[in-house]
Design a protein around this motif. Structure first.
Motif, short mmCIF file in Angstrom:
data_model
loop_
_atom_site.label_atom_id
_atom_site.label_comp_id
_atom_site.label_asym_id
_atom_site.label_seq_id
_atom_site.Cartn_x
_atom_site.Cartn_y
_atom_site.Cartn_z
N GLY B 11 0.83 -1.20 0.00
CA GLY B 11 0.00 0.00 0.00
C GLY B 11 0.86 1.24 0.00
O GLY B 11 1.67 1.45 0.91
N ALA B 15 -0.43 5.79 4.92
CA ALA B 15 0.04 4.83 5.93
C ALA B 15 1.24 4.05 5.43
O ALA B 15 2.26 3.94 6.13
N ASP B 34 2.63 -1.59 -4.52
CA ASP B 34 1.33 -0.95 -4.68
C ASP B 34 0.79 -1.24 -6.07
O ASP B 34 1.54 -1.31 -7.04
N SER B 35 -0.53 -1.40 -6.16
CA SER B 35 -1.12 -1.71 -7.46
C SER B 35 -1.10 -0.54 -8.42
O SER B 35 -1.19 -0.73 -9.62
N GLN B 42 -4.99 6.86 -2.05
CA GLN B 42 -6.22 7.59 -2.41
C GLN B 42 -6.10 9.08 -2.12
O GLN B 42 -6.64 9.90 -2.85
N TYR B 43 -5.42 9.43 -1.05
CA TYR B 43 -5.38 10.84 -0.64
C TYR B 43 -4.48 11.65 -1.56
O TYR B 43 -4.88 12.70 -2.06
N THR B 82 1.90 -3.32 -9.01
CA THR B 82 2.11 -4.63 -8.40
C THR B 82 0.91 -4.97 -7.52
O THR B 82 0.79 -4.45 -6.42
N ILE B 84 -1.28 -7.67 -5.46
CA ILE B 84 -1.20 -8.99 -4.84
C ILE B 84 -2.53 -9.69 -4.99
O ILE B 84 -3.57 -9.15 -4.63
N GLY B 113 -5.70 0.31 2.81
CA GLY B 113 -6.65 1.40 2.67
C GLY B 113 -8.11 1.03 2.66
O GLY B 113 -8.52 -0.01 3.19
N GLN B 136 -13.75 12.17 -7.03
CA GLN B 136 -12.49 12.72 -6.54
C GLN B 136 -11.29 12.13 -7.28
O GLN B 136 -10.36 12.85 -7.66
N LYS B 140 -8.57 14.24 -9.24
CA LYS B 140 -7.18 14.29 -8.77
C LYS B 140 -6.23 13.44 -9.62
O LYS B 140 -5.12 13.83 -9.89
N PHE B 158 -15.85 14.29 3.98
CA PHE B 158 -15.23 14.05 2.67
C PHE B 158 -16.00 14.72 1.53
O PHE B 158 -15.44 15.03 0.47
N PHE B 264 -16.35 5.44 4.51
CA PHE B 264 -15.48 4.47 3.84
C PHE B 264 -15.57 3.08 4.47
O PHE B 264 -15.96 2.94 5.62
N GLU B 310 -6.36 3.00 7.09
CA GLU B 310 -7.80 2.78 7.12
C GLU B 310 -8.21 1.35 7.46
O GLU B 310 -9.29 1.13 7.96
C1 LIG Z 1 -11.49 7.06 -3.89
C2 LIG Z 1 -11.05 7.72 -2.63
C3 LIG Z 1 -10.66 9.05 -2.63
C4 LIG Z 1 -10.25 9.66 -1.45
N1 LIG Z 1 -9.88 10.98 -1.48
C5 LIG Z 1 -9.54 11.61 -0.34
C6 LIG Z 1 -9.24 12.98 -0.32
O1 LIG Z 1 -9.25 13.62 -1.36
N2 LIG Z 1 -8.97 13.58 0.85
C7 LIG Z 1 -8.96 12.89 2.02
O2 LIG Z 1 -8.68 13.45 3.07
N3 LIG Z 1 -9.23 11.57 2.04
C8 LIG Z 1 -9.55 10.93 0.90
N4 LIG Z 1 -9.89 9.59 0.93
C9 LIG Z 1 -9.84 8.89 2.22
C10 LIG Z 1 -8.58 8.00 2.33
O3 LIG Z 1 -9.05 6.73 2.69
C11 LIG Z 1 -7.58 8.48 3.35
O4 LIG Z 1 -7.44 9.87 3.31
C12 LIG Z 1 -6.15 7.94 3.19
O5 LIG Z 1 -5.76 7.96 1.83
C13 LIG Z 1 -6.03 6.57 3.71
O6 LIG Z 1 -4.69 6.17 3.67
P1 LIG Z 1 -4.22 4.67 3.66
O7 LIG Z 1 -2.74 4.70 3.55
O8 LIG Z 1 -4.81 3.95 4.81
O9 LIG Z 1 -4.87 3.99 2.38
P2 LIG Z 1 -4.92 4.38 0.83
O10 LIG Z 1 -4.54 5.77 0.58
O11 LIG Z 1 -6.23 3.93 0.38
O12 LIG Z 1 -3.80 3.43 0.19
C14 LIG Z 1 -3.95 2.05 0.05
C15 LIG Z 1 -3.09 1.57 -1.11
O13 LIG Z 1 -3.01 0.17 -1.06
C16 LIG Z 1 -3.03 -0.34 -2.36
N5 LIG Z 1 -3.49 -1.72 -2.34
C17 LIG Z 1 -4.65 -2.21 -1.81
N6 LIG Z 1 -4.75 -3.53 -1.99
C18 LIG Z 1 -3.64 -3.91 -2.66
C19 LIG Z 1 -3.17 -5.18 -3.16
N7 LIG Z 1 -3.87 -6.31 -2.99
N8 LIG Z 1 -1.99 -5.21 -3.82
C20 LIG Z 1 -1.26 -4.07 -3.99
N9 LIG Z 1 -1.66 -2.85 -3.53
C21 LIG Z 1 -2.83 -2.77 -2.88
C22 LIG Z 1 -3.97 0.59 -3.10
O14 LIG Z 1 -3.69 0.60 -4.47
C23 LIG Z 1 -3.66 1.94 -2.45
O15 LIG Z 1 -2.73 2.68 -3.19
C24 LIG Z 1 -10.27 8.95 -0.24
C25 LIG Z 1 -10.64 7.62 -0.24
C26 LIG Z 1 -11.03 6.99 -1.42
C27 LIG Z 1 -11.46 5.55 -1.38
#
Ligand SMILES: Cc1cc2nc3c(=O)[nH]c(=O)nc-3n(C[C@H](O)[C@H](O)[C@H](O)COP(=O)(O)OP(=O)(O)OC[C@H]3O[C@@H](n4cnc5c(N)ncnc54)[C@H](O)[C@@H]3O)c2cc1C
Ligand SMILES: Cc1cc2nc3c(=O)[nH]c(=O)nc-3n(C[C@H](O)[C@H](O)[C@H](O)COP(=O)(O)OP(=O)(O)OC[C@H]3O[C@@H](n4cnc5c(N)ncnc54)[C@H](O)[C@@H]3O)c2cc1C
Ligand code: FES
Lengths: 384, 455, 82
Positions: B11, B15, B34-35, B42-43, B82, B84, B113, B136, B140, B158, B264, B310
């Motif tokens: 990811g 985070a 990451d895929s 997402q952020y 990439t 998984i 996420g 979004q 973006k 959001f 979410f 998340e």
């Molecule tokens: C579509 C969307 C738009 C958003 N936009 C905003 C915003 O504009 N502002 C805001 O404050 N919050 C936004 N959010 C909320 C967002 O969840 C959090 O702000 C923050 O990005 C969460 O961080 P994270 O690192 O937990 O997960 P994420 O940012 O979601 O990152 C998770 C990553 O893991 C990767 N991943 C997941 N499964 C796999 C797998 N099997 N193999 C490889 N890679 C994988 C995904 O490709 C992704 O890049 C958005 C959420 C979504 C779903």
């Protein structure tokens, strides 16, 4: 809730459901009990094949032939709703020895009453246009059928309920009450229920239930995996498998055996099953097995290489040492009937097995002699 | 090909980025998988065009600093594109499989996420109805405005960045429709005020919307969507709703996009496939259980698995960053700055729980459904079919509904519908957790599966 | 700039854009017709989770248009059913 019944069936899998229907249709008030819900055991893992093609002459084939027709009778009786379809099986041979073996098998099967048609190379292509070009021989079994097992169990239990029976979900059987060498009822997590007849239809767990009464049954799990593709347009028209599969089905080896059975379902997915191995109730996904299944399926249908895998799941077939089901009264306790151990054919064999049980309970002559399936065969020392 | 790494992070969102950075700074050799093609999650989703990205993001500076730090760190290898598709813990090793490679490690950090939570309503399958996150990510990540007349709806903070982002890029938002009350946050004012940066961020969005004269409507929800002759979204029915979300009165609104988000849902597919312990959080979502060091409960004690962001509970980017840092340090067995980070996390966590309370979703949405309303989009299973299972068969559990109607059995494997079905059937927590178990995490062709050298 | 075809029509896209975004910028909103009722569907989640934006790309069905990058000369066709 009624705590008294004419008969209690433990297990709401396909065996329990068909047994309950047969008992109900014979005029009994039936109570079906399961620790989970409808088909929470092996039945929901089954592919739903109702096969005669994979059986050599003998008691299991007699049971299978009757059962295949009995499935269509149940459809008549309760009105269907479980995707029953006489799709036909196509068994193919890929090696010289395989062809010889297949021809020998079809010839004895024909004598035993199976409709087994040897198929030429040209006809093979007409039946399955996407079959690998390296395959030149096969046999068509028009009687081979299929259903959706979970729906079948649910629709049958629904008919049982509508005809006065009862189904209790979430009741774990923890004791079997007996008195003077006869069963009197079951103790469950949801209370005690009484009946002079108890049918043990708990599949892979039937040994545990037998033990609760103080008896025994040598039934063990044989694990199987199935691959499920994403929905596709119709590219596979029969259930197609390699003749080697027949050898695997009856194998006593503990090691992994696999020869893919490939078929399309009414929901558009393609099922690829199933491996067989004796590893106890082992959990988790085994990728080596998934890969072997994928390879074998592609060897039959090269077009599958481009199709996506959606899910994979496993189940535990209930099997007895001699690979025959256990159908009959317990040698120690009167009124305690076993209907279990159908291994990889429980869906197909269910209706006829239920018939044997009811005929046994009522002391009627049945369509065949049930002695080969008797639970006494283990205590008599005929099978070790 | 086989790759072994000391620490693997899955990811590349806030985070995962922070986890990789902290673990690497503490001396570990790290692989970041990451895929997506570009880092950011997402952020900080971005187009790769710095000037444009600057404009669509609230705090892209922080993001690009972090992404630059990760990219420049020689101890971190980034594997883009990439995905998984399966994972397993065998003895003392964790293996992750992608289309062409196998990654193995003894220390894994999951940061996969979340995705938008969606509620079903009549017409939600019409093209033009989409999630708020979709609008979004189009803006973006792709530089595309989703439509010509856009309604942003649902509930939660959001909605504001989505609507204000579209507006400031010249898009027309015809209304922001929030289910909570205008002053729903008032009882929680004290906690909220402890997070001044969040407050000022929110005020900034409101200012943008006010300047553009975008109407903000409260205690309202989109309860039906209608297609025109071309099959595309033409109008929506908006309802005034009570505190339980039941409909009081309705009116209609013309639009070609309805971007709707109800908070979410964590994507714990990978964690579930590994057999990590999960639980149902206060907001009803299934999350990965972690201890104070972000360490998850692995079925095999020889390996360490951490979870951050998340997937441990919805909390936004701030909480994700703090959790990622702690997970990275823990994986490296370092304690540098751990105390301060935990303090940061505590504050962000409190803020997250407060928001969840303010924007909670009561069960009244279920009254929006008609018998024909699609519940499972993939297998086109409607509300009536799901009700039928309990009526016809006396089985009212999620598993029976799934096996008998095929809801949740389609290509998304229940990612969109399983939570709603669990709510409709009032499922116990154990069923909710089983409902998100998917050992095949992403589709793979049978040909790829059959290849040599994959195992 | 990249050119690709959609149902035989030549369209342009920006480098790095997803197929779904490129189609949307030409106001093409329908990526597939469903398998059972034949209803139109388009982009929904936007991040590869919902599998609603499926489309046929270079002859391969079931491709998620929202997470697949457009490439020069790509042949994109609406997916009708499975
Ligand atoms: C579509 C969307 C738009 C958003 N936009 C905003 C915003 O504009 N502002 C805001 O404050 N919050 C936004 N959010 C909320 C967002 O969840 C959090 O702000 C923050 O990005 C969460 O961080 P994270 O690192 O937990 O997960 P994420 O940012 O979601 O990152 C998770 C990553 O893991 C990767 N991943 C997941 N499964 C796999 C797998 N099997 N193999 C490889 N890679 C994988 C995904 O490709 C992704 O890049 C958005 C959420 C979504 C779903
Ligand atoms: C991968 C795979 C593919 C298969 N494919 C086919 C096929 O194509 N065709 C075919 O004919 N067969 C097939 N089978 C075999 C078939 O699924 C089984 O033979 C059949 O389902 C057994 O049914 P059953 O009712 O005996 O057992 P189950 O379905 O397991 O039912 C037993 C029930 O007993 C209940 N139970 C257990 N213990 C207790 C207790 N203490 N108290 C209360 N309830 C209890 C369980 O909850 C369960 O619901 C396949 C099996 C596998 C694993
Ligand atoms: S829009 Fe959900 S997968 Fe593409």
């Amino acid at each position: 809730m009624n705590t008294n019944a004419d008969a209690i069936v433990i297990g709401a899998g396909i065996i329990g459901a068909t047994t309950a229907l047969a008992l109900t249709n014979a005029g009994m008030k039936v109570l079906v009990i399961d620790r989970g819900n409808i088909a929470s055991g092996t039945t929901s893992a089954g592919e739903g094949n109702i096969l005669v093609s994979d059986k050599a002459p003998g008691p299991e084939l007699d049971l299978a032939l009757r059962s295949r027709d009995a499935w269509f009778e149940i459809q008549e009786d309760i009105g269907g709703g479980f995707e029953l379809e006489a799709k036909g099986g196509l068994v193919v041979a890929r090696s010289e020895s395989g062809v010889v073996g297949l021809r020998a098998l079809t010839s004895v099967q024909r004598q035993a009453g199976i409709d087994a048609q040897d198929v030429s190379e040209a006809d093979l292509r007409a039946l399955e246009p996407h079959l690998s070009h390296s395959i030149t021989d096969g046999a068509l079994y028009p009687q081979d059928s299929q259903c959706q097992p979970m729906l079948a169990a649910a629709e049958i239990l629904r008919a049982v309920r509508m005809r006065g029976g009862e189904f209790i979900a979430g009741a774990n059987v923890t004791a079997i009450n007996t008195s003077n060498g006869a069963v009197t009822g079951v103790v469950t997590s949801e209370g005690t229920f009484n009946a002079p007849i108890i049918v043990n239809a708990t599949g892979t767990w039937a040994g545990q239930i037998a033990e609760l009464a103080g008896s025994s049954l040598p039934i063990a799990p044989r694990r199987g995996f199935i691959l499920v593709s994403v929905p596709t347009r119709k590219i596979i028209f029969h259930k197609v498998y390699d003749a080697e599969y027949v050898a695997n089905v009856s194998s006593g080896e503990a090691d992994l055996q696999s020869s893919a059975v490939v078929e399309g379902t009414q929901s558009g997915t393609i099922l690829i099953g199933a491996s067989r191995e004796r590893v106890g109730f082992k959990d988790g996904i085994d990728f080596e097995i998934l890969r072997v299944l994928a390879r074998q399926a592609i060897a039959l249908f090269p077009i599958l290489a481009d199709i996506q895998l959606l899910r994979a799941y496993r189940g535990f077939r209930p099997y007895a040492p001699d690979h025959l089901p256990v159908i009959g009264e317990d040698p120690l306790f009167k009124g305690f009937w076993h209907n279990a151990g159908h291994e990889g054919a429980g869906i197909g064999l269910a209706p006829a097995s239920a018939q044997l049980i009811v005929d046994g309970i009522l002391g009627r002559t049945s369509f065949m002699d049930a002695t080969p399936f008797s639970p006494t065969r283990f205590t008599r020392g005929e099978v070790s | 090909m086989e790759h072994k790494h000391q620490v693997i992070v899955v990811g590349g969102g806030p985070a995962g980025l922070n986890a990789a950075k902290y673990a690497a700074n503490a001396g570990c050799e790290v692989a970041l998988l990451d895929s997506a093609t570009r880092l950011g999650g997402q952020y900080w989703r971005n187009t790769g065009n710095e000037i444009e990205d600057q404009a669509t993001h609230h705090d892209f500076d922080q993001g690009s600093l972090l992404m630059d730090a990760v990219t420049a760190n020689p101890r971190i290898t980034h594997y883009p594109n990439t995905t998984i598709w399966s994972a397993a813990i065998l003895d003392d090793e964790i293996t992750l499989r992608t289309q062409d490679d196998v990654f193995s490690t003894t220390r894994l950090i999951l940061a996969t996420g979340a995705y938008d939570r969606s509620l079903p309503f009549p017409g939600w399958d019409i093209p033009g109805v989409m999630t708020a996150g979709a609008a979004q990510s189009l803006l973006k990540g792709e530089g595309v405005i989703a439509g010509k007349r856009i309604v942003v709806a649902g509930s939660g903070p959001f909605l504001l960045p989505v609507a204000s982002g579209i507006t400031s890029h010249g898009g027309k938002v015809v209304g922001v429709i929030e289910a909570a009350g205008r002053f729903a946050w008032l009882p929680e004012i004290l906690t909220l005020l402890q997070n001044p940066t969040k407050i000022s961020e929110g005020l900034g969005y409101l200012l943008t919307l006010r300047k553009a004269k975008v109407a903000m409507r409260f205690k309202q929800a989109v309860v039906a969507a209608h297609a025109g002759a071309d099959g595309l979204l033409d109008s929506i029915t908006v309802a005034n709703i009570d505190a339980e979300f039941r409909i009081k009165s309705t009116y209609s609104l013309q639009c070609d996009v309805a971007a709707i988000g109800w908070g979410f849902t964590p994507d714990t597919s990978l964690a579930g496939a590994l057999g990590l312990k999960e639980e149902v959080a206060a907001d009803g979502s299934v999350v990965v259980v972690v201890d104070d060091n972000q360490c998850a409960t692995s079925p095999q004690p020889e390996v360490q698995v951490f979870a951050a962001g998340e997937i441990t509970g919805i909390g936004g980017s701030g909480l994700s960053l703090a959790e990622g840092a702690i997970a990275g340090l823990s994986a490296a067995a370092s304690r540098t700055n751990l105390r301060q980070l935990k303090k940061l996390r505590r504050r962000a966590h409190r803020f997250a729980l407060t928001l969840q309370r303010v924007y909670s979703i009561p069960a009244g949405w279920q009254s929006w459904l008609t018998p024909e309303t699609i519940i499972c989009r993939c297998e086109e299973v409607n509300y009536e079919a799901i009700q039928d299972v309990s009526e016809k068969f006396g089985a009212d559990d999620a598993r029976s509904a799934k096996l008998m109607t095929r809801c949740g059995m389609g290509m998304c494997q229940g990612r969109i519908c399983s939570r709603n079905v669990a709510d409709l059937l009032n499922s116990p927590d154990s069923d909710r957790i089983k409902g998100v178990y998917r050992p095949i995490i992403a589709p793979i062709t049978l040909g790829e599966l059959a290849q040599d050298g994959l195992l | 700039m990249i050119t690709f075809t959609f149902n035989g029509l030549e369209l342009t896209a920006r480098t790095g854009q997803s197929v779904a975004a490129a189609l949307l910028s030409h106001n093409e909103r329908i990526t597939r017709l469903t398998r059972i009722s034949g209803k139109p569907r388009g982009i929904f989640c936007g991040i590869g989770v919902c599998f609603d934006c499926l489309i046929i790309i270079d002859g391969k069905p079931n491709q998620r248009s929202c997470i697949t990058e457009v490439k020069e000369g790509m042949v994109v066709v609406t997916q009708d059913g499975a």
